[in-house]
Design a protein around this motif. Sequence first.
Motif, PDB file in Angstrom:
ATOM      1  N   TYR A  82       0.572  -1.251  -0.037  1.00 54.83           N
ATOM      2  CA  TYR A  82      -0.129   0.086   0.086  1.00 54.83           C
ATOM      3  C   TYR A  82       0.910   1.117  -0.186  1.00 54.83           C
ATOM      4  CZ  TYR A  82      -3.710  -3.168   1.212  1.00 54.83           C
ATOM      5  OH  TYR A  82      -4.581  -4.423   1.546  1.00 54.83           O
ATOM      6  N   THR A  83       1.115   1.923  -1.236  1.00 51.74           N
ATOM      7  CA  THR A  83       2.065   3.017  -1.457  1.00 51.74           C
ATOM      8  C   THR A  83       1.148   4.257  -1.035  1.00 51.74           C
ATOM      9  OG1 THR A  83       3.505   1.787  -2.876  1.00 51.74           O
ATOM     10  CG2 THR A  83       3.568   4.094  -2.686  1.00 51.74           C
ATOM     11  N   VAL A  84       1.435   5.137  -0.133  1.00 52.67           N
ATOM     12  CA  VAL A  84       0.620   6.295   0.111  1.00 52.67           C
ATOM     13  C   VAL A  84       1.793   7.402  -0.520  1.00 52.67           C
ATOM     14  CG1 VAL A  84      -0.053   7.830   1.986  1.00 52.67           C
ATOM     15  CG2 VAL A  84       0.029   5.309   2.342  1.00 52.67           C
ATOM     16  N   THR A  85       0.752   8.160  -1.478  1.00 53.79           N
ATOM     17  CA  THR A  85       1.518   9.147  -2.285  1.00 53.79           C
ATOM     18  C   THR A  85       0.996  10.689  -2.059  1.00 53.79           C
ATOM     19  OG1 THR A  85      -0.132   8.964  -4.012  1.00 53.79           O
ATOM     20  CG2 THR A  85       1.749   7.680  -4.197  1.00 53.79           C
ATOM     21  N   ASN A 112      -5.093  -6.025  10.906  1.00 57.23           N
ATOM     22  CA  ASN A 112      -4.233  -7.134  10.692  1.00 57.23           C
ATOM     23  C   ASN A 112      -3.627  -6.926   9.246  1.00 57.23           C
ATOM     24  OD1 ASN A 112      -4.961  -8.322  13.032  1.00 57.23           O
ATOM     25  ND2 ASN A 112      -7.155  -8.773  12.193  1.00 57.23           N
ATOM     26  N   GLY A 113      -2.103  -6.705   9.081  1.00 57.53           N
ATOM     27  CA  GLY A 113      -1.449  -6.653   8.223  1.00 57.53           C
ATOM     28  C   GLY A 113      -1.190  -7.780   7.235  1.00 57.53           C
ATOM     29  N   ASN A 114      -1.086  -9.137   7.930  1.00 58.39           N
ATOM     30  CA  ASN A 114      -0.985 -10.321   7.210  1.00 58.39           C
ATOM     31  C   ASN A 114       0.463 -10.248   6.347  1.00 58.39           C
ATOM     32  OD1 ASN A 114      -3.402 -11.491   8.031  1.00 58.39           O
ATOM     33  ND2 ASN A 114      -4.474 -10.007   6.881  1.00 58.39           N
ATOM     34  N   GLY A 115       1.453  -9.193   6.779  1.00 55.34           N
ATOM     35  CA  GLY A 115       2.668  -9.293   6.178  1.00 55.34           C
ATOM     36  C   GLY A 115       2.692  -8.152   5.208  1.00 55.34           C
ATOM     37  N   ALA A 116       1.472  -7.465   4.938  1.00 58.02           N
ATOM     38  CA  ALA A 116       1.500  -6.306   3.915  1.00 58.02           C
ATOM     39  C   ALA A 116       2.392  -5.258   4.432  1.00 58.02           C
ATOM     40  CB  ALA A 116      -0.003  -5.812   3.660  1.00 58.02           C
ATOM     41  N   ILE A 117       2.711  -4.473   3.287  1.00 59.16           N
ATOM     42  CA  ILE A 117       3.884  -3.298   3.505  1.00 59.16           C
ATOM     43  C   ILE A 117       2.808  -2.106   3.483  1.00 59.16           C
ATOM     44  CG2 ILE A 117       5.467  -2.006   2.489  1.00 59.16           C
ATOM     45  CD1 ILE A 117       6.361  -4.663   1.330  1.00 59.16           C
ATOM     46  N   ILE A 118       3.032  -1.101   4.427  1.00 55.91           N
ATOM     47  CA  ILE A 118       2.577   0.225   4.149  1.00 55.91           C
ATOM     48  C   ILE A 118       3.590   1.052   4.093  1.00 55.91           C
ATOM     49  CG2 ILE A 118       1.166   2.052   5.192  1.00 55.91           C
ATOM     50  CD1 ILE A 118      -0.607   0.118   6.587  1.00 55.91           C
TER      51      ILE A 118
END
Length: 532
Positions: A82-85, A112-118
């Motif tokens: 999830y790339t915040v711009t 719960n990120g489940n390993g996701a990237i922010i």
Amino acid sequence: MSFGVKTSAPFRVRRMALMGLLISLGCFGWLGRQPVRADSRSVVPAMVTFNPTNVTELVAAITAANSAGQPVIINLVAGQTYTVTTTDHNSSPAGNIGLPKFSGTLPATTVNGNGAIIEIAPGAPFSTLIEVESATNLNLNNIVFRGNGGGGALFTRFGTPVLNDCTLTGFQSAALTNFAVSVRANRCTFTGNQKCVSLVNFSGLGAQFFGTNCTFSGNFPGAALSCGQGCSFDLKNCTFTGGTAPSVSISTTAGGATCRIRNCIFDGASPQFVVQQGASFVSDGNNLFRDTASNLFTLQPTDQTNTPAQLGPLANNGGPTQTYLPLVGSPAIDKGSFISGITTDQRGQARPFDFSNVANAAGGDGSDIGAVEVQPADQGGPVAVNSLVTLTITSSTLTSPSCSPTYANDYVVVATLTNVSTQTITTPTFQLLELQAASGAPPAVPFRLLTADGATCGSGGLPNAIQSTDGATPTPATLPTLAPGQSVTVRFVIAMPSIRRFRFVLNALGVPGASRPEATADQRPAPAARKK
């Protein structure tokens, strides 16, 4: 008599009300937790769940959570980035914030990120990803926060946020800035940041940071932890390493700050500590310092100074976050102490694992210092193979004592160990988990497994002892590699201080590892052998 090995979990040890001796072989498992039943008079708020698949949906989920008025769960997509711009709002003194703030007075919000990237997009016009400005109980689980050279991951002003199994990396300012609230980090890794955690006194309220089973790695040129006036750190089983001078592991920038540490590794470049007048550093023992900390801490006898920790590289050693694994011979292994409530390491491995060939710290329980609890598999040694084998008792006999007059009798158990898997098991051994009276007061001298490695009538053969031989007389042989379907006869000799029921629990070890099932058996001596 024989018993089978169960292969499902969890398992409950069977306790048989029989006279004589009680022997439980291979009690591998745990007691299942009973379900919690809600009182019919209580009212449980409904749960609202969001499953955002992109940043736009994540923004909408946070906004909706703030006005939901009931517990909220936000589930991110496993492996998604999830790339915040763009900037969502401005907040003084944090500056521009990328995502909506968590606000309101919600019962609880869980992400719960489940390993996701922010992550912050390179060159994005904001300084911080997330702001917490509410009484929300916010839980952030298994999320990678990535700065890409941007400001910080989390700015907290109110509430009690908790980070579990998170990674915070690549932030140019503090990855986590805490104004006057209590923040907890469990099993998290902070790596490659200019500063990890900054605590700031706000309106006379001291900020707090509680770190348990966390890793702080390669953070420069600022301090990994920085604490202002009236603020405090409480650190248990944390590892600090990889910083470059003049980086420090912990700095206090004003008087009245406190730092309390226990079971922590400080293995970074010197100087590791900077302290202003009036700050307080407290060691509760079992810490490991690469340099000396005597000018800052009142050291405990279990602290080690001027001692390199002998750690491997930052790597995936299991679990959702990267860690530093103590190498074979590391002074961190088995030199920690028990801390109530800490039963696993950063990876989720059981703590403690007590190596029988490593002396424990004075008053210790075999726990390791730092964020990682070393397991046999970490050192290339045997691990539990209970689901791959069966152990069948072929005979059990009460005999005259080998250790008279200290012991009344020997109890000899002969069993067949069989590899029932499709894998070859090398280095098969047994670990003694329990050997004690089944009930009543313990005897003046302990039950002892005389066939354990190095056991004598007066030493060894106690829980955590290893038996790597077949126990045969007069010359025991090392247990052989077991091919699929192959068996070996094993003999166990137990020195008994008196004739009474006792519990005998073994763990089957070998290479490769396996799950940990349970098996039980009940034995009693022939009537003529019973104590009258």
